[in-house]
Enzyme design. Sequence first.
Site, short mmCIF file in Angstrom:
data_model
loop_
_atom_site.label_atom_id
_atom_site.label_comp_id
_atom_site.label_asym_id
_atom_site.label_seq_id
_atom_site.Cartn_x
_atom_site.Cartn_y
_atom_site.Cartn_z
N ASN A 145 114.17 17.97 115.24
CA ASN A 145 113.67 18.56 116.48
C ASN A 145 114.30 17.81 117.66
O ASN A 145 114.13 16.60 117.80
CB ASN A 145 112.15 18.45 116.52
N ARG A 163 115.83 13.12 134.52
CA ARG A 163 116.78 12.70 135.55
C ARG A 163 117.45 13.90 136.24
O ARG A 163 117.93 13.79 137.35
CB ARG A 163 117.85 11.79 134.92
N HIS A 223 111.38 23.62 120.34
CA HIS A 223 110.04 24.12 120.66
C HIS A 223 109.98 24.34 122.17
O HIS A 223 109.47 23.50 122.91
CB HIS A 223 108.98 23.12 120.21
N ARG A 261 108.66 25.52 125.68
CA ARG A 261 107.36 25.82 126.26
C ARG A 261 107.56 26.50 127.61
O ARG A 261 108.62 26.38 128.23
CB ARG A 261 106.53 24.54 126.39
N HIS A 273 111.00 20.44 128.42
CA HIS A 273 112.02 19.83 127.55
C HIS A 273 113.05 20.90 127.20
O HIS A 273 113.88 21.23 128.04
CB HIS A 273 111.41 19.13 126.33
N GLU A 304 110.12 26.97 117.28
CA GLU A 304 108.66 26.86 117.23
C GLU A 304 108.07 27.29 118.56
O GLU A 304 108.69 27.13 119.60
CB GLU A 304 108.24 25.41 116.99
N THR A 333 101.64 17.97 123.15
CA THR A 333 102.32 18.25 121.88
C THR A 333 101.38 19.09 121.04
O THR A 333 100.19 19.23 121.36
CB THR A 333 102.68 16.94 121.15
N HIS A 350 104.95 16.69 112.04
CA HIS A 350 104.18 16.02 113.08
C HIS A 350 103.84 14.60 112.65
O HIS A 350 103.08 14.38 111.71
CB HIS A 350 102.89 16.76 113.45
N ASP A 351 104.46 13.65 113.34
CA ASP A 351 104.24 12.22 113.13
C ASP A 351 104.74 11.70 111.78
O ASP A 351 104.38 10.60 111.37
CB ASP A 351 102.76 11.84 113.31
N HIS A 360 110.19 13.32 117.37
CA HIS A 360 109.83 12.15 118.16
C HIS A 360 110.22 10.85 117.46
O HIS A 360 110.84 9.97 118.06
CB HIS A 360 108.33 12.17 118.45
#
Length: 239
Positions: free
Chosen positions: A7, A18, A43, A45, A50, A70, A100, A190-191, A214
């Site tokens: 991801n 920036r 993903h 949004r 992002h 996603e 998230t 996730h994680d 992440h």
Amino acid sequence: MTKLSVNINKIATLRNARGGSMPDVFKAALDCERFGAEGITVHPRPDGRHIRYSDVVQIRPALGTEFNIEGNPIPEFRELVLRVRPDQVTLVPDAPDAVTSNAGWDTLRNADFLREICSGFREAGIRVSVFVNPDPAMVEGAAACGADRVELYTEGYAAKYAHDPEEAVRPYVAAAKAARDCGLGLNAGHDLNLDNLAYFIRSIPWTDEVSIGHAIICDALYMGLENTIKAYLTEIRKF
């Protein structure tokens, strides 16, 4: 064998902090593939904080591996997916202001809505994965809605792993078995990280794909992106 989909949202987050075009999100996607990633996940949004819709359109034709988009299937998201035709779309019930993803679908209460969405994407030749908590009932509900796969939301596993790995993975094994019994493919995300990934795969070796962002970007600050991707592939391929 479980595939690694990287991801790249956090790379876009850094760029957007920036302004301008550094780091280059397009190049990063291609580099991830070159370094061994077997898929790229984005993903987008609605607030574009992002990955932006324009990034998705640019990246899609250049990829040689699987592309997974996603998101919450609001009308704009649905239009984007049908425009770029990814290999897979993952339906996630995140609110517009969510930092998230933090929960899976209630596939029973949202059955009519999900059935309509799954049907539309599948008619377009796009594999549909539904993001769910590790609950066999939610997995079975996703199957009834016409999904091809489920993605198990693994935050709970990651939170409990250090204290009791066996207990942490137990509900995921039950949900994964339900997916297999329903004929669904299985994703997870996730994680997940270098500490907990191998145990998850060993416990559920029929996992088709893990989507990780992440943790990979955090590790890449110290190890470099190429070394990090290779390290994750090593963890996956232990089993």
